[in-house]
Design a protein around this motif. Structure first.
Motif, PDB file in Angstrom:
ATOM      1  N   UNK A   1      36.439  44.133  38.210  1.00 11.14           N
ATOM      2  CA  UNK A   1      36.486  43.430  36.911  1.00 11.14           C
ATOM      3  C   UNK A   1      37.479  42.279  37.018  1.00 11.14           C
ATOM      4  N   UNK A   2      37.056  41.108  36.543  1.00  7.51           N
ATOM      5  CA  UNK A   2      37.930  39.936  36.531  1.00  7.51           C
ATOM      6  C   UNK A   2      38.074  39.429  35.105  1.00  7.51           C
ATOM      7  N   UNK A   3      39.297  39.047  34.789  1.00  6.91           N
ATOM      8  CA  UNK A   3      39.558  38.421  33.485  1.00  6.91           C
ATOM      9  C   UNK A   3      39.829  36.940  33.710  1.00  6.91           C
ATOM     10  N   UNK A   4      40.351  36.260  32.690  1.00  7.05           N
ATOM     11  CA  UNK A   4      40.547  34.812  32.762  1.00  7.05           C
ATOM     12  C   UNK A   4      41.553  34.433  33.850  1.00  7.05           C
TER      13      UNK A   4
ATOM     14  N   UNK B   1      28.212  38.034  33.808  1.00  3.54           N
ATOM     15  CA  UNK B   1      29.235  37.417  32.949  1.00  3.54           C
ATOM     16  C   UNK B   1      29.119  38.083  31.585  1.00  3.54           C
ATOM     17  N   UNK B   2      30.149  38.867  31.205  1.00 10.49           N
ATOM     18  CA  UNK B   2      30.068  39.644  29.956  1.00 10.49           C
ATOM     19  C   UNK B   2      30.438  38.808  28.731  1.00 10.49           C
ATOM     20  N   UNK B   3      31.328  37.837  28.890  1.00 13.63           N
ATOM     21  CA  UNK B   3      31.766  37.013  27.761  1.00 13.63           C
ATOM     22  C   UNK B   3      30.937  35.734  27.687  1.00 13.63           C
ATOM     23  N   UNK B   4      31.220  34.916  26.664  1.00 11.38           N
ATOM     24  CA  UNK B   4      30.512  33.646  26.519  1.00 11.38           C
ATOM     25  C   UNK B   4      30.956  32.642  27.571  1.00 11.38           C
ATOM     26  N   UNK B   5      32.215  32.748  27.989  1.00 14.58           N
ATOM     27  CA  UNK B   5      32.718  31.867  29.035  1.00 14.58           C
ATOM     28  C   UNK B   5      33.004  32.697  30.296  1.00 14.58           C
ATOM     29  N   UNK B   6      33.943  32.271  31.136  1.00 12.64           N
ATOM     30  CA  UNK B   6      34.214  32.955  32.398  1.00 12.64           C
ATOM     31  C   UNK B   6      35.308  34.017  32.289  1.00 12.64           C
ATOM     32  N   UNK B   7      35.757  34.361  31.067  1.00 14.59           N
ATOM     33  CA  UNK B   7      36.933  35.229  30.901  1.00 14.59           C
ATOM     34  C   UNK B   7      36.669  36.692  31.251  1.00 14.59           C
ATOM     35  N   UNK B   8      35.415  37.166  31.221  1.00 12.83           N
ATOM     36  CA  UNK B   8      35.119  38.571  31.575  1.00 12.83           C
ATOM     37  C   UNK B   8      33.914  38.612  32.528  1.00 12.83           C
ATOM     38  N   UNK B   9      34.194  39.027  33.762  1.00 11.20           N
ATOM     39  CA  UNK B   9      33.133  39.086  34.781  1.00 11.20           C
ATOM     40  C   UNK B   9      33.203  40.437  35.477  1.00 11.20           C
ATOM     41  N   UNK B  10      32.008  40.998  35.801  1.00 14.40           N
ATOM     42  CA  UNK B  10      31.924  42.250  36.559  1.00 14.40           C
ATOM     43  C   UNK B  10      31.177  41.962  37.864  1.00 14.40           C
ATOM     44  N   UNK B  11      31.756  42.438  38.989  1.00 14.40           N
ATOM     45  CA  UNK B  11      31.125  42.269  40.308  1.00 14.40           C
ATOM     46  C   UNK B  11      30.764  43.635  40.884  1.00 14.40           C
TER      47      UNK B  11
END
Length: 628
Positions: free
Chosen positions: A100-103, A81-91
């Protein structure tokens, strides 16, 4: 999981365990297996990946429920999880894909040249470092959106990597059991640790070369390394020797390493156990063995809560108050644990010992029946464990000595059993017993090969025990019956041995047993059997001839003995008070003795020595004269 809400409520009324069960987050599970679990930096979201089908689930801790679920094309190896919340994730996915997933959902997908096993994010430069089935470390810059020059290492493959949160040193664990440290600023290797050599201690038993399976930094100077053989090594970056080596003693690869700062603990986990131990002394704080295999462990920041991804649908949540307070979204857990501490429920009859009447008599406490010291229960009584121990000590003060002697005796017997066992033959029918032992050994070999049940032995059977104990049952080998039967018995045993040999050969060749063995016609077999019959018939005839000759010899010996014996005169002694008249008197007496009483009385009446008459009362009267 599958019952209706009405049935759940009905169960809650009946079952105390279900009533006490706390479901923190609703449907905190995966369809089949969960592989990785992480918490966002703000602590609001818990993200987990699993199968089947491959998916990611995000749980909102403020709502205590699932926020969203996204299905993926392939299984996830790991994610960040790159951001503080779930808005930026790398799998990082199985098929070399990086997604890459955004919000809103899926954003972009790319591929790396080789299969990846782990990756780390370098915040100052926005670089992703991928390690896997290659000697290179691939760098993907997220600001420029392109791959940069990869780092060339000495390793054939790499399994784990991490970036220090303070000075951003990049470390990677190799398949050769080494840790390489790189400086991202200069892209040069600044250190090399040989962990495989350091993990081998005097107590450890290692079959192969340990590779690095987990890696984690703590602060600026500490680093923990987990090996594929189940050891955890804690290093100070200023030294090439580990500060402490902790062995899980299961020989399983270390899956996860976490640091707990409040109590200076290291939480290490393999697929079977989670161990918490002091990082200064190595002393075990506690350990947990879940029912299902562990894939990942996540420690909720600044709390005593642990979450695990398992080889089961349900993801476990553990709360240990000693490690820290409950997270703010489930602060009610602290109140619950305080209530449990205030009202500790000891198990019923924990401090009591169950005894029967016989036990009480042996202890000399039968007089206590009916008193308050004994509580009647079923077929016995419950008594205070302290009283029981005191009474036992008084009744049998040498119990420990007896126990010690018994243990020593058992040890001696164990050592004796390891020696070569001699076959003890019985005193009676030794040859028969030896024959039975040999036959039993042959049969056991066949049953082992055929995987059949062993038949009971005649020697061990109580019904035939007397045959080997009583001398009356001794087989007389010189008797006529034995000598006539022996050729037949010996032929049968030879035939059986030959048959066993043929069967063994057939089994060795891997052929099934048939009516006629391969390469041998039925007429050949019949001719062989006829030859056998002729052989034993001839032997029986020989034995009969020998028996006749022996009988003839015995008769001749008897005849010679009869000739040698001479007739000698016989002398008879006359009893006192009797006169010898002639041999005729004795013959008359013998004849008289053979007659009945009635005949003898009539004879006496004729001679006049006896007179029989009727009396007035109705009985008989006999008068007689004595002989001289």
């Amino acid at each position: 999981q599958w019952i209706s809400d009405r049935k759940k409520r009905a169960l809650q009324k009946k079952d105390v365990d279900i009533r006490r069960r706390i479901e923190l987050i609703q449907d905190f599970e995966m369809p089949t297996v969960s592989t990785k679990i992480k918490v966002s930096r703000d602590g609001q979201y818990i993200m987990a990946v699993g199968t089947y089908k491959p998916r990611v689930r995000c749980f909102d801790t403020y709502q205590l429920s699932q926020k969203f679920e996204r299905c993926l094309d392939s299984e996830v190896v790991t994610f960040e999880i790159l951001s503080d919340d779930y808005s930026k994730i790398v799998f990082l996915q199985c098929g070399r894909f990086v997604e890459f997933h955004s919000q809103h959902g899926h954003y972009y997908r790319t591929r790396i040249p080789k299969f990846g096993r782990d990756f780390s994010y370098h915040y100052p430069s926005c670089d992703l470092y991928f390690v896997g089935a290659s000697s290179e470390v691939y760098r993907l810059n997220l600001e420029q959106g392109r791959f940069l020059n990869s780092l060339q290492t000495d390793a054939s493959e790499s399994n784990a990597c991490d970036i220090n949160p303070v000075h951003f040193l990049f470390a990677m664990g190799t398949a050769e059991g080494k840790v390489e440290c790189w400086d991202p600023r200069t892209r040069n290797r600044v250190g090399l640790l040989d962990c495989a050599l350091s993990s081998v201690t005097a107590d450890t038993e290692i079959e192969g070369l340990p590779s690095i399976s987990a890696l984690k930094f703590d602060g600026a100077l500490n680093m923990a390394v987990g090996t594929s053989t189940g050891q955890v090594l804690l290093y100070d970056l200023r030294s090439s020797n580990p500060l402490i080596v902790k062995d899980h003693h299961y020989g399983l690869p270390i899956k996860s390493i976490q640091f707990q700062h409040q109590l200076d603990l290291i939480i290490s986990a393999d697929s079977r156990i989670i161990k918490m131990w002091n990082k200064d002394t190595g002393k075990i704080f506690t350990s947990m063995e879940p029912e299902h295999g562990i894939n990942d462990v996540c420690l909720y920041p600044n709390s005593g809560m642990l979450m695990t991804a398992n080889e089961a649908p349900k993801m476990n949540i553990y709360y240990i108050p000693v490690l820290g307070p409950a997270p703010k979204w489930c602060s009610f857990l602290d109140n619950l644990t305080e209530e449990l501490e205030e009202n500790p429920e000891s198990t019923v009859y924990d401090d009591y010992k169950f005894v029967t009447r016989k036990d009480l008599e042996n202890l000399g406490l039968a007089h206590l029946i009916g008193s308050s010291l004994l509580r009647a229960y079923m077929h016995g009584f419950f008594m205070d464990i302290r009283l029981y121990h005191k009474a036992k000590m008084m009744a049998n003060p040498f119990a420990y000595e007896e126990y010690r002697r018994e243990k020593i005796r058992q040890k001696i017997e164990e050592t004796r059993a390891q020696r070569v066992q001699l076959k003890k033959l019985p005193k009676v029918n030794k040859e028969l017993a030896l024959k039975l032992i040999e036959e039993e050994g042959e049969e056991q070999q066949i049953t082992r090969k055929r995987k059949q049940k062993n038949l009971p032995s005649l020697l061990k059977d109580d019904r035939f025990k007397v045959m080997f104990e009583n001398p009356d049952f001794q087989v007389d080998e010189q008797s006529e019956e034995f000598r006539l039967l022996n050729p037949l018995v010996s032929k049968i045993s030879e035939k059986r041995k030959r048959k066993l040999k043929i069967l063994e050969e057939l089994e060795a060749q891997g052929q099934e047993e048939e009516e006629e063995p391969e390469g041998k016609a039925s007429d050949a077999e019949s001719s062989e059997s006829s030859d056998d019959e002729k052989g034993w018939v001839e032997e029986v005839r020989k034995q009969r001839k020998l028996l006749r000759q022996e009988e003839k010899l015995k008769r001749q010996e008897r005849f010679k003995e009869d000739q040698q014996t001479l007739l000698k005169p016989q002398f008879f002694e006359i009893k006192e008070g009797e006169e010898f008249r002639s041999f005729k008197d004795s013959a008359k007496k013998q004849k008289l003795m053979k007659k009945t009483l009635e005949d003898r009385l009539k004879l006496e009446e004729k001679l006049g020595t006896l007179n029989v008459s009727d009396t007035t009362v109705g009985s008989k009267q006999a008068t007689f004269k004595l002989k001289k």
